[in-house]
Scaffold this motif. Structure first.
Motif, PDB file in Angstrom:
ATOM      1  N   MET A 132      28.778  47.080  26.652  1.00 54.23           N
ATOM      2  CA  MET A 132      27.905  47.036  27.807  1.00 54.23           C
ATOM      3  C   MET A 132      28.727  46.634  29.032  1.00 54.23           C
ATOM      4  N   ALA A 133      28.584  47.396  30.095  1.00 48.31           N
ATOM      5  CA  ALA A 133      29.341  47.141  31.320  1.00 48.31           C
ATOM      6  C   ALA A 133      28.670  46.049  32.154  1.00 48.31           C
ATOM      7  N   VAL A 134      29.495  45.280  32.806  1.00 48.67           N
ATOM      8  CA  VAL A 134      29.005  44.224  33.689  1.00 48.67           C
ATOM      9  C   VAL A 134      28.850  44.816  35.092  1.00 48.67           C
ATOM     10  N   LYS A 135      27.698  44.551  35.726  1.00 45.91           N
ATOM     11  CA  LYS A 135      27.479  45.058  37.089  1.00 45.91           C
ATOM     12  C   LYS A 135      28.345  44.288  38.072  1.00 45.91           C
ATOM     13  N   THR A 136      28.899  45.007  39.020  1.00 40.75           N
ATOM     14  CA  THR A 136      29.731  44.411  40.056  1.00 40.75           C
ATOM     15  C   THR A 136      28.836  43.907  41.181  1.00 40.75           C
ATOM     16  N   ASP A 137      29.090  42.687  41.631  1.00 44.91           N
ATOM     17  CA  ASP A 137      28.335  42.110  42.740  1.00 44.91           C
ATOM     18  C   ASP A 137      28.988  42.558  44.051  1.00 44.91           C
ATOM     19  N   TRP A 138      28.538  43.699  44.570  1.00 39.81           N
ATOM     20  CA  TRP A 138      29.166  44.264  45.758  1.00 39.81           C
ATOM     21  C   TRP A 138      28.907  43.442  46.997  1.00 39.81           C
ATOM     22  N   SER A 139      27.794  42.721  47.050  1.00 38.03           N
ATOM     23  CA  SER A 139      27.547  41.886  48.234  1.00 38.03           C
ATOM     24  C   SER A 139      28.606  40.792  48.340  1.00 38.03           C
ATOM     25  N   GLU A 140      29.005  40.244  47.196  1.00 36.81           N
ATOM     26  CA  GLU A 140      30.074  39.235  47.193  1.00 36.81           C
ATOM     27  C   GLU A 140      31.394  39.850  47.657  1.00 36.81           C
ATOM     28  N   HIS A 141      31.707  41.034  47.155  1.00 38.73           N
ATOM     29  CA  HIS A 141      32.955  41.697  47.549  1.00 38.73           C
ATOM     30  C   HIS A 141      32.920  42.094  49.029  1.00 38.73           C
ATOM     31  N   ARG A 142      31.774  42.579  49.521  1.00 41.97           N
ATOM     32  CA  ARG A 142      31.672  42.919  50.947  1.00 41.97           C
ATOM     33  C   ARG A 142      31.942  41.696  51.808  1.00 41.97           C
ATOM     34  N   ASN A 143      31.328  40.573  51.449  1.00 43.62           N
ATOM     35  CA  ASN A 143      31.516  39.349  52.230  1.00 43.62           C
ATOM     36  C   ASN A 143      32.959  38.858  52.165  1.00 43.62           C
ATOM     37  N   ARG A 144      33.558  38.886  50.973  1.00 34.71           N
ATOM     38  CA  ARG A 144      34.940  38.430  50.811  1.00 34.71           C
ATOM     39  C   ARG A 144      35.898  39.322  51.602  1.00 34.71           C
ATOM     40  N   TYR A 145      35.693  40.632  51.504  1.00 36.13           N
ATOM     41  CA  TYR A 145      36.552  41.571  52.232  1.00 36.13           C
ATOM     42  C   TYR A 145      36.403  41.374  53.738  1.00 36.13           C
ATOM     43  N   ALA A 146      35.178  41.208  54.214  1.00 38.17           N
ATOM     44  CA  ALA A 146      34.935  40.985  55.641  1.00 38.17           C
ATOM     45  C   ALA A 146      35.592  39.690  56.114  1.00 38.17           C
ATOM     46  N   GLU A 147      35.516  38.641  55.303  1.00 41.86           N
ATOM     47  CA  GLU A 147      36.144  37.369  55.663  1.00 41.86           C
ATOM     48  C   GLU A 147      37.661  37.509  55.734  1.00 41.86           C
TER      49      GLU A 147
END
Length: 64
Positions: free
Chosen positions: A1-16
């Motif tokens: 079973m694949a784990v869903k990626t938390d894209w909101s966390e990645h968007r915020n981290r990348y923006a920071e």
């Protein structure tokens, strides 16, 4: 079973990271965090991050 990626966390981290002045591409970010670069482009591309929204607003303000 694949784990869903938390894209909101990645968007915020990348923006920071970008706001802090780091010159990191979406591809470099994706490879660092074990993400597929093409999928990361879809979710982290310009306009979808808080930084992108701020830059878009500044551009719109300058045009008016």
């Amino acid at each position: 079973m694949a784990v869903k990626t938390d894209w909101s966390e990645h968007r915020n981290r990348y923006a920071e990271m970008r706001a802090a002045g780091e010159k990191i591409s979406i591809k470099e970010y994706a490879l660092t965090y074990g993400l597929n670069p093409n999928t990361a482009r879809r979710y982290l591309g310009e306009g979808t991050t808080q930084l992108g929204k701020v830059q878009d607003q500044r551009s719109a303000d300058q045009i008016v």
